[in-house]
Design an enzyme around this catalytic site. Structure first.
Site, PDB file in Angstrom:
ATOM      1  N   GLY A   1     -43.714 -23.119  16.559  1.00 57.05           N
ATOM      2  CA  GLY A   1     -43.249 -21.915  17.930  1.00 57.05           C
ATOM      3  C   GLY A   1     -43.726 -22.618  19.021  1.00 57.05           C
ATOM      4  O   GLY A   1     -42.767 -23.915  19.122  1.00 57.05           O
ATOM      5  N   SER A  38     -48.582 -24.616  23.490  1.00 59.48           N
ATOM      6  CA  SER A  38     -49.699 -26.004  23.143  1.00 59.48           C
ATOM      7  C   SER A  38     -51.387 -25.680  23.646  1.00 59.48           C
ATOM      8  O   SER A  38     -50.960 -25.022  23.490  1.00 59.48           O
ATOM      9  CB  SER A  38     -49.792 -27.669  22.988  1.00 59.48           C
ATOM     10  OG  SER A  38     -49.600 -27.447  24.640  1.00 59.48           O
ATOM     11  N   PHE A  39     -52.161 -26.311  22.999  1.00 60.46           N
ATOM     12  CA  PHE A  39     -52.975 -25.768  23.339  1.00 60.46           C
ATOM     13  C   PHE A  39     -53.878 -26.738  23.777  1.00 60.46           C
ATOM     14  O   PHE A  39     -55.592 -26.920  24.363  1.00 60.46           O
ATOM     15  CB  PHE A  39     -53.890 -25.658  21.829  1.00 60.46           C
ATOM     16  CG  PHE A  39     -54.020 -24.631  20.428  1.00 60.46           C
ATOM     17  CD1 PHE A  39     -53.822 -25.578  19.896  1.00 60.46           C
ATOM     18  CD2 PHE A  39     -54.419 -23.821  21.146  1.00 60.46           C
ATOM     19  CE1 PHE A  39     -53.484 -24.688  18.838  1.00 60.46           C
ATOM     20  CE2 PHE A  39     -53.778 -22.886  20.543  1.00 60.46           C
ATOM     21  CZ  PHE A  39     -53.184 -22.783  19.016  1.00 60.46           C
ATOM     22  N   ASP A  92     -42.553 -32.655   0.796  1.00 60.47           N
ATOM     23  CA  ASP A  92     -42.475 -32.808   1.409  1.00 60.47           C
ATOM     24  C   ASP A  92     -43.542 -33.360   2.708  1.00 60.47           C
ATOM     25  O   ASP A  92     -44.018 -32.942   3.797  1.00 60.47           O
ATOM     26  CB  ASP A  92     -41.578 -32.487   2.356  1.00 60.47           C
ATOM     27  CG  ASP A  92     -40.689 -34.113   4.020  1.00 60.47           C
ATOM     28  OD1 ASP A  92     -41.585 -35.463   3.524  1.00 60.47           O
ATOM     29  OD2 ASP A  92     -40.714 -33.546   4.816  1.00 60.47           O
ATOM     30  N   VAL A  95     -55.803 -33.107  23.359  1.00 55.91           N
ATOM     31  CA  VAL A  95     -56.377 -32.919  22.021  1.00 55.91           C
ATOM     32  C   VAL A  95     -58.091 -33.844  21.691  1.00 55.91           C
ATOM     33  O   VAL A  95     -58.117 -34.584  23.008  1.00 55.91           O
ATOM     34  CB  VAL A  95     -56.030 -34.112  21.310  1.00 55.91           C
ATOM     35  CG1 VAL A  95     -56.209 -34.696  19.786  1.00 55.91           C
ATOM     36  CG2 VAL A  95     -54.226 -33.460  20.874  1.00 55.91           C
TER      37      VAL A  95
END
Length: 837
Positions: free
Chosen positions: A616, A619-620, A658, A623
């Site tokens: 989608g 972002s959050f 994969d 990190v």
């Protein structure tokens, strides 16, 4: 007959004597001494017939007393002695074995049994056939070893054993067959390496031995084969460097060293020392260094195949290779990302027979030059994906009238898609995804009636979907996802009954209701429409009842709506895609790539995130700087749970093919989700029971470092392959080392690295950050408590690494079952949680 003639009086004149001899020798019955020799051949043939177990064409029934055996089908005799000189029973669908009595056919020069279903071993009595020149047994099911007694067939010239089940080592005694010109060993199960005695085969011209289990180094004595024209050994396990003397065999025309473990550099003068070279392949090895500039001097070269190595630097001029038909340098480190990287392409305009041109998965920069329109009109396949190529798609591409594949996805191309593409009437695959293309989708695409797949995903395209695509009646896959397309979905497109793989229009601005024509998509494997503003309801019940697709939902470890080959993800948001729903879709599909998490947080403890591989948008944010052992273990169990769901709970088992860090997404709660189903494979009941060594024409599936070794030699995909990839992923998460790290060379892999330090040196193998985090957490604890916790940590890490080792074993049969993996990892987690890590 000689004894009979010698009884005449010596007073006969010489002329009379010659006339009588001629009359008697060619018209009277055969004398008893010769009759016994003939009878030996007749009886041997009958013994041969007796070991034929199946003769569907009834040929062997013609071998009976109504005809002299020299007139039996497939039997040829010499005129003088009436002895069998040739036995040719090829392509008759015969089954059975070779009788040992074949060794009594002492005048036999040619034995041809190819293209049948013979089994068992070659009888050692074959060595009695000292006159034998041709032994042709290819395309059968013979097994066992090559009998060393064949070395007694000193006149053997052609020896064809290919496409059987022969095993064992190649006998050193074959090196005594000095008249041998060709020995075909390919597609068997031979082990070991070539005996050094092969260097004595001074007449040898052809030596194909590909697709076996040969290994070790090539003998230096191969440099003595001055007549050698054809050396094909791809698909084995050879290693080491190529003896330099082989590159000095000026007679070589065909040299295929691909799909082995060779390393080293190509000689700088290779193009001069191999002037007759027409076919050259080192595909899928570990060659490094540069492509020698002298290659352009090999002016007879037709195929130049160097993919999947470690070659670097620029590509030299190829201006003298006028006969070049195939040029493949994919999957190396060629190029520097600079503007002049593609300069060598201009020299390929001289190759008037060029059909295949693949430069994908390198570091090429610069613009795609306009002069590609001057390539050979014979060009059928052009692949330049996964580079850093910028600029526009050349307008002159329409001149390549025979182009069937144009693959330039995952670059930095910009501008509009030229409408002239619609003139490429032979085009079947058009991949332009993951670039920066803008403007409208040209309506001329509707003229491409041979089009099978078109991928324009992840660009900045706008406007409506051309309804003319409905004329592409062969279309299997249509992917326009992640663009700015608007308007309704044309019923002509969504109603294409040919669409059976993918219809992905997700994450656009499409509106309106779903056309009723969607009911034509009964066999569609993937339908992804989420992230739009569609209205109405998807008539799921009844529409897909005849579909072989599998509906997957309700599993928190699977990301819906992503591409696949044999997997249908229908997000619940498909049912009513209002603007509100679109917002929910964006939230649902947000995530962080484990690739970025593991390489930045676990290895470098850095902040920041670039969502290159997201489903989608958004972002959050930052990190976390560190991920502890419990979090890593939770992610590993999440991934294993997703695999278990795919393998055992989807009706028809599904292989992801994969699995790697970039295909694992993390949500705000650090839950792992398996994504990117672009290579998934449905396992039919036939494939489930197929041998994992069975050859497949699918080509290699997966990513280097994570792809199981059996895929590299053409084996069918299997659940074992996913387990291997998971094992490598698990080892990477807990050691902090990538499987493609520079330290892993000369047969050292991540698996071997961990196994070598197991279990005594576990603390030295695992990611040191895990211990640093634990030391910080235990700083205020007493000494004994810290020791107990440290011992528990080492014990649990040992168990985790052991699971990773067993999952990534070379042999598929030795790998763990993914359900057992979940059980054991969960047990480790319970211990850690109980100890309050």
């Amino acid at each position: 007959m000689g004894l009979y003639c010698r009884n005449f009086s010596a007073s006969f004149s010489s002329l009379c004597l010659l006339s009588i001899i001629h009359f008697f020798c060619f018209n009277l019955p055969v004398a008893s001494a010769i009759h016994r020799n003939n009878d030996t051949d007749r009886l041997s043939l009958l013994e041969f017939k007796a070991t034929i177990s199946n003769d569907p064409l009834g040929v062997m029934s013609l071998w009976n007393s109504s005809l002299h055996f020299c007139r039996w089908y497939g039997v040829t005799c010499g005129r003088r002695h009436q002895r069998v000189t040739m036995l040719d029973l090829n392509s008759l669908k015969l089954s059975g074995s070779i009788s040992q009595h074949v060794g009594n056919l002492s005048f036999l020069r040619k034995l041809s049994l190819q293209n049948n279903s013979f089994t068992h071993e070659i009888p050692p009595q074959i060595g009695y056939l000292r006159r034998l020149q041709v032994l042709s047994l290819y395309n059968n099911s013979f097994d066992g070893q090559i009998p060393s007694s064949i070395s007694n067939c000193s006149n053997l010239v052609f020896f064809y054993l290919d496409n059987n089940n022969f095993a064992g080592k190649i006998p050193a005694e074959l090196g005594s067959l000095v008249k041998l010109k060709a020995i075909y060993l390919q597609s068997n199960n031979f082990i070991g390496t070539f005996p050094s005695s092969f260097g004595n085969l001074s007449s040898l011209e052809e030596l194909p031995a590909y697709k076996n289990h040969l290994h070790g180094n090539l003998p230096e004595t191969f440099g003595q084969l001055k007549s050698l024209r054809d050396l094909a050994i791809f698909g084995n396990g050879f290693s080491g460097t190529i003896p330099s003397s082989i590159f000095n065999l000026s007679s070589i025309i065909y040299l295929d060293l691909g799909v082995n473990n060779f390393h080293g550099k190509l000689p700088l003068d290779i193009g001069n020392s191999l002037p007759n070279l027409q076919f050259f392949s080192i595909a899928e090895n570990q060659f490094s260094g540069t492509i020698p500039a002298s290659m352009s001097n090999a002016s007879n070269l037709e195929l130049f195949d160097l993919p999947l190595n470690n070659l670097a630097g620029g590509v030299p001029s190829l201006a003298k290779l006028h006969r070049l038909s195939e040029f493949v340098i994919s999957g190396n480190n060629l190029g520097s990302g600079k503007a002049d990287d593609l300069r060598f392409l201009s020299t390929l305009t001289n190759a008037t027979a060029l059909k295949f041109l693949f430069i994908d998965a390198n570091n090429f920069g610069g613009e795609l030059p306009e002069y590609i329109a001057n390539f050979s009109k014979e060009l059928q396949f052009f692949g330049a994906e996964l580079n850093q190529i910028s600029g526009n798609i050349p307008v002159g591409i329409q001149a390549l009238v025979n182009l069937e594949m144009f693959l330039v996805d995952r670059n930095k191309l910009s501008g509009n898609i030229p409408s002239g593409i619609g003139q490429l009437q032979n085009l079947k695959l058009l991949y332009l995804g993951n670039n920066k293309l803008s403007g409208y989708i040209p309506s001329s695409l509707g003229n491409l009636t041979n089009l099978l797949e078109v991928v324009l995903s992840n660009n900045y395209l706008q406007g409506t979907i051309p309804s003319g695509l409905g004329k592409c009646k062969k279309l299997l896959r249509l992917d326009f996802s992640i663009n700015n397309l608007s308007g309704p979905i044309p019923s002509q497109v969504i109603g294409l009954s040919s669409l059976s793989k993918v219809l992905d229009l997700s994450l656009n601005n499409l509106s309106g209701s779903l056309p009723k024509a969607i009911e034509n998509l009964k066999n569609l494997e993937i339908l992804a429409l989420h992230g739009n503003m569609l209205s109405g309801e998807l008539p799921m019940v009844g529409v897909f009842k005849n579909s072989s697709a599998t509906f997957v939902g309700g599993n928190k470890n699977l990301c819906g709506g992503i591409l696949g080959v044999a997997l249908l993800f229908i997000c619940l948001l498909l049912w009513r895609n209002s603007k509100k729903r679109k917002g929910e879709a964006a939230s649902l599909f947000d995530g962080k790539s484990l690739l970025k998490l593991s390489y930045q947080s676990l290895l470098k403890a850095t902040n920041g995130f670039s969502p290159d591989n997201l489903i989608g948008v958004g972002s959050f944010g930052s990190v976390p700087k560190s991920v502890n052992i419990i979090q890593r273990l939770n992610i590993a169990i999440d991934v294993a749970s997703a695999l278990e769901y795919l393998h055992y709970h989807c009706g028809t088992p599904i292989v992801h093919c994969d699995l790697k860090p970039s295909n694992i997404l993390l949500d705000e709660e650090m839950v792992g989700h398996v994504s990117d189903f672009g290579l998934v494979k449905f396992l039919t009941s036939r494939m489930l029971y197929y041998s994992t060594n069975h050859s497949s024409s699918l080509g290699i599936r997966g990513t280097i470092g994570y792809c199981p070794p059996e895929y590299g030699v053409g084996s069918e995909v299997s659940m074992h392959g996913d387990v291997f990839s998971f094992g490598i992923l698990l080892l990477e998460m807990f050691t902090g080392k990538r499987p493609t790290d520079d330290m892993f060379k000369d047969n050292l892999s991540l698996h071997n690295y961990v196994k070598r330090g197991f279990p005594e040196q576990v603390k030295q193998v695992v990611d040191p950050k895990l211990f640093h985090m634990q030391l910080d957490a235990d700083a205020t604890s007493n000494h004994n408590f810290r020791n107990r916790r440290n011992n528990m940590l080492i014990e649990c890490l040992t168990s985790i690494l052991e699971i990773g080792i067993y999952c990534s074993m070379e042999s598929p049969q030795e790998r763990m079952n993914i359900s057992d993996v979940i059980t054991q990892l969960s047990s480790v987690r319970s211990k850690l949680v109980g100890t309050r890590f």
